[in-house]
Motif scaffolding. Structure first.
Motif, PDB file in Angstrom:
ATOM      1  N   LEU A  88       4.426   3.095   9.329  1.00  0.00           N
ATOM      2  CA  LEU A  88       4.184   1.700   8.950  1.00  0.00           C
ATOM      3  C   LEU A  88       3.289   0.963   9.942  1.00  0.00           C
ATOM      4  N   PRO A 112       0.651  -0.570   6.870  1.00  0.00           N
ATOM      5  CA  PRO A 112       0.616  -1.871   6.193  1.00  0.00           C
ATOM      6  C   PRO A 112       1.241  -2.999   7.004  1.00  0.00           C
ATOM      7  N   MET A 113       2.142  -2.653   7.927  1.00  0.00           N
ATOM      8  CA  MET A 113       2.849  -3.719   8.633  1.00  0.00           C
ATOM      9  C   MET A 113       1.984  -4.365   9.718  1.00  0.00           C
ATOM     10  N   THR A 114       0.805  -3.818   9.994  1.00  0.00           N
ATOM     11  CA  THR A 114      -0.023  -4.419  11.038  1.00  0.00           C
ATOM     12  C   THR A 114      -0.948  -5.494  10.482  1.00  0.00           C
ATOM     13  N   ILE A 115      -0.981  -5.608   9.164  1.00  0.00           N
ATOM     14  CA  ILE A 115      -1.860  -6.614   8.560  1.00  0.00           C
ATOM     15  C   ILE A 115      -1.146  -7.959   8.524  1.00  0.00           C
TER      16      ILE A 115
ATOM     17  N   TYR B  96       3.948  -4.859  -0.427  1.00  0.00           N
ATOM     18  CA  TYR B  96       2.736  -4.025  -0.389  1.00  0.00           C
ATOM     19  C   TYR B  96       2.890  -2.681  -1.070  1.00  0.00           C
TER      20      TYR B  96
ATOM     21  N   HIS C  42      10.923   2.716  -1.126  1.00  0.00           N
ATOM     22  CA  HIS C  42      10.321   1.796  -0.167  1.00  0.00           C
ATOM     23  C   HIS C  42       9.485   0.737  -0.885  1.00  0.00           C
ATOM     24  N   LYS C  47       7.970  -7.133   5.111  1.00  0.00           N
ATOM     25  CA  LYS C  47       6.674  -7.788   5.187  1.00  0.00           C
ATOM     26  C   LYS C  47       6.672  -9.118   4.431  1.00  0.00           C
ATOM     27  N   GLN C  50       6.372 -12.875   5.594  1.00  0.00           N
ATOM     28  CA  GLN C  50       5.110 -13.582   5.827  1.00  0.00           C
ATOM     29  C   GLN C  50       4.568 -14.218   4.556  1.00  0.00           C
TER      30      GLN C  50
END
Lengths: 226, 147, 362
Positions: A88, A112-115, B96, C42, C47, C50
């Motif tokens: 991630l 994806p978690m760094t965006i 996502y 998942h 996320k 945010q």
């Protein structure tokens, strides 16, 4: 109720710290990563059953080039978190016992978690602007104060009364001295428990742990000094 | 003439559901709600099944699993999307790793909304699915006679 | 000549309603190694902090899992309240813990049923689930939902549960207890059940410590660890609390721990209802932003200790929400427990850790 403690450490001390925690009988709770403006932070949580303390090690500023040593050799339960963090966040771990090679979570996009989402970005910018505005306002207020200094005598008296009042309310809310005494007592208790543990250890190891503790104390003292 | 509507067997697959809808799907087979009184049996084998109950949204890892289960089922077959995630993606639509509802992977015949979907809704949806199953079977019969 | 082969297990498997995939390396009928593979569920909900503000996120946190939904909301709001410095009224804390214990009963009954199903005792399965319906009825009456309760908000509870309803819960629990004790007797003393569970999937005390296992999985190996004994929320006011443990270290021990925890939870709820104060239940937090900082809480969920971490950055969105569930911690133990067992016992051993895949993958 359990207590919580956050300790910042550099990356190269990680394995050594975790090893000493394992020797002290801490239980591994979790490891997670988070994206900040300065890079990726890692947070390792351990739990001390004897004093009910959750002990957190924070490692700051990991980027895609840093190599983080795996702690699976010490705590095997970390395998799912390390593989997850790799998938991630794109953090690289070395010496993993169980390495899924980036296929623990199969995702369409990489790390994806760094965006940072647009909503978050907008909100952060708003906050930065607010802060800037507040700073400007404070500066202006300071200037105005300087100008008005000549006739400040009467005002100062009033301000002193107001300050006294607000100090009174603060004192009502919490007694900082008592809290500090409480914390000191806790610290002493912990130290006593530690001594007990050290007595049971073999002398060489005990010396090492003692040195580490002294270093930690010195560091925190330095911080307090700052 | 097909008799599958007298005893339609169903298969359940959990897409990326939160468990809530899965438990309710299982719950509707328990003695209290009891869809089994319509001759329904829950099976684990896609080739035995006539009705496909899917819960949860479709993501990049399970999209092929879902397609594969659907392809293994024999005609005529009906798909029921159970719960709001299987219908549209629900609260996780913006996440996502979520592509969307079940209809992003396979054709869906009946949509049963709810978070979590209630057993009563599932029973209604399954009964509706049985009707569609009959229609599909009739169509197949007709086209066979035509040949 | 024994040959090695790899048997894929899952993701669509009749014993589990949830998708998990295992590669089982077997030699004849013995499992040598099991490698779990997850990621089918998942969604990436961590996320979503945010994209949703901290008040809205309660609903997302709750939908992490449909079985421990209340627990996830509880963990998230507690961590956020800690960060915001909100003191929640005692009544709200009591009600949260009462709902948490009800969730524990319904989760354990569900699990006992699934276990009975895994070893082919279908009557017991149906009885467990029938009893579980009464708990869901309580939820529906007091909160509105059967599975997703949506009654918690940052700062307290969305609405109060009045004393008449609480008394109703007590009466219902008496009925449940009577029925349950009969089921428990079968579960723990029946020969056919014992022959499937005893001595299967052993994890020693030392291994359980080494693998940092949590929840009934660890308690079945003799580890006396339960976050409730640290006295968070209303648990501090309990007269006496002692975690239930068992020293057999096998599947039977884990079954016994869960079976007895149901009775314990019933007693806890009755004690809490008897002591409940009347100081209001709070309400949705009015704070516009979450201050900078980090906080975490540990709570005991049906499956074991869960960890919630939040980090604020001065805006209404949280920087990070992290949720570590008991199952992800127990995956290491599962890998260990599956080494050297018979292939036919695999589904049951997987069940005894009570895997909750959707929480694990979030």
């Amino acid at each position: 109720m359990y207590t919580t403690e956050f300790v910042d450490i550099p990356l190269n001390e990680l394995l050594y710290r975790v090893q000493s925690l394992k020797h002290q009988g801490f239980r591994f709770i979790q490891m997670c990563a988070e994206t900040t403006e300065a890079g990726i932070d890692l947070l390792y949580t351990f739990y001390d059953e004897t004093v009910d303390n959750a002990y957190n090690l924070c490692v700051y500023g990991i980027d895609d080039k840093s190599e983080v040593p795996s702690i699976q050799g010490l705590y095997f339960a970390a395998f799912s978190y390390e593989n997850e963090t790799h998938d991630l966040f794109g953090v690289h771990f070395t010496n993993m016992q169980l390495d899924f090679g980036g296929h623990f979570f199969n995702l369409a996009e990489e790390s994806p978690m760094t965006i940072i989402t647009p909503e978050m970005k907008a909100e952060r910018e708003k906050l930065a602007k607010q802060k800037a505005a507040a700073a400007a306002k404070a500066r202006k207020a300071a200037e105005a104060k300087q100008a008005a200094e000549a006739e400040a005598a009467a005002d100062a008296k009033e301000a002193a009364v107001a300050a006294g009042k607000s100090a009174g309310t603060v004192a009502d809310k919490a007694d900082p001295a008592a809290a500090a005494a409480d914390a000191a007592a806790k610290e002493a208790e912990r130290a006593a428990k530690m001594e007990e543990k050290l007595a049971a250890m073999d002398p060489e190891k005990a010396a090492k742990v003692r040195a580490a503790l002294a270093a930690k104390a010195a560091k925190s003292a330095q911080k307090d000094g700052e | 003439m097909s008799y599958s509507s007298k005893s339609p067997w169903l298969i359940h697959y959990d897409g990326s559901s939160c468990n809530g809808c899965d438990i309710e799907v299982l719950d509707s087979m328990m003695p209290l709600y009891d869809v089994e009184r319509f001759g329904i049996i829950n099976t684990g084998n896609p080739k035995h099944a006539d009705i496909f109950l899917i819960t949860g949204a479709i993501n990049h890892q399970n999209v092929n699993v879902v397609k594969h289960i659907y392809d293994q089922m024999l005609e005529p077959k009906v798909v029921v999307a159970c719960g709001i995630c299987a219908c549209t993606g629900g609260v996780f639509k913006d996440a996502y790793n979520v592509i969307g509802g079940a209809d992003k992977a396979i054709p869906v015949d009946v949509y049963a909304p709810g978070c979590a979907v209630r057993p009563e809704t599932i029973i209604d949806a399954v009964l509706k699915a049985v009707k569609i199953l009959d229609e599909k079977a009739a169509k197949m019969d007709a086209s066979e006679k035509h040949r | 000549m024994a040959t090695r082969s790899i048997i894929p297990f899952g993701p669509q498997h009749p014993v589990l309603p949830e998708p998990i995939h295992l590669d089982l390396v077997v030699e004849d009928e013995k499992v040598l190694e099991a490698i779990p593979q997850i990621g089918f569920v998942h969604r990436g909900l961590e996320k979503l902090t945010q994209k949703r503000d901290y008040n809205q996120f309660v609903y997302i946190a709750e939908r992490t899992c449909g079985i421990c939904s209340h627990g996830h909301a509880y963990g998230y709001v507690s961590a956020t309240e800690k960060l915001l410095g909100i003191e929640v009224p005692r009544r709200a804390q009591y009600l949260r813990d009462i709902l948490e214990e009800l969730s524990r009963i319904h989760s354990h009954l569900l699990w006992l049923g699934l276990l009975a199903d895994a070893f082919g005792f279908e009557a017991l399965f149906n009885h467990c689930w029938r009893l579980r319906e009464t708990i869901l009825d309580i939820f529906q009456r007091t909160c509105g939902g059967r599975i997703i309760l949506s009654v918690l908000v940052v700062g307290g509870l969305a609405h109060d549960i009045d004393d008449a309803d609480l008394k109703g819960i007590c009466d219902k629990l008496d009925g449940i207890k009577r029925d349950y004790l009969e089921i428990m007797d079968t579960m723990l003393n029946d020969t056919s059940v014992k022959s499937r569970l005893c001595g299967v999937g052993v994890i020693s005390f030392e291994d359980a410590m080494e693998l940092s296992m949590v929840g009934p999985f660890a308690k079945g190996s003799g580890i006396e660890h339960d976050m409730r004994s640290t006295g968070y929320g209303a648990y501090a006011d309990l007269e006496h609390f002692e975690p239930i443990i068992s020293n057999e270290c096998d599947c039977y021990a884990r079954c016994k721990v869960r079976a007895q925890e149901v009775v314990q939870s019933i007693d806890i709820i009755k004690e809490l209802i008897a002591k409940i104060p009347h100081d209001g239940v709070g309400g949705k937090s009015k704070a516009k932003v979450v201050p900078e900082g980090q906080s975490h809480v540990l709570i005991e969920q049906p499956r074991g200790e869960a960890f919630y971490y939040v980090r604020g950055n001065g805006t209404k969105y949280l920087d990070r929400f992290r949720l570590r569930t008991p199952t992800s911690q127990n995956l290491g133990g599962l890998v260990k427990a599956l080494q050297g067992v018979d292939l036919a016992d695999v589904p049951m051993i997987i069940l005894t850790i009570d895997p909750c895949i959707s929480c694990t993958e979030r």
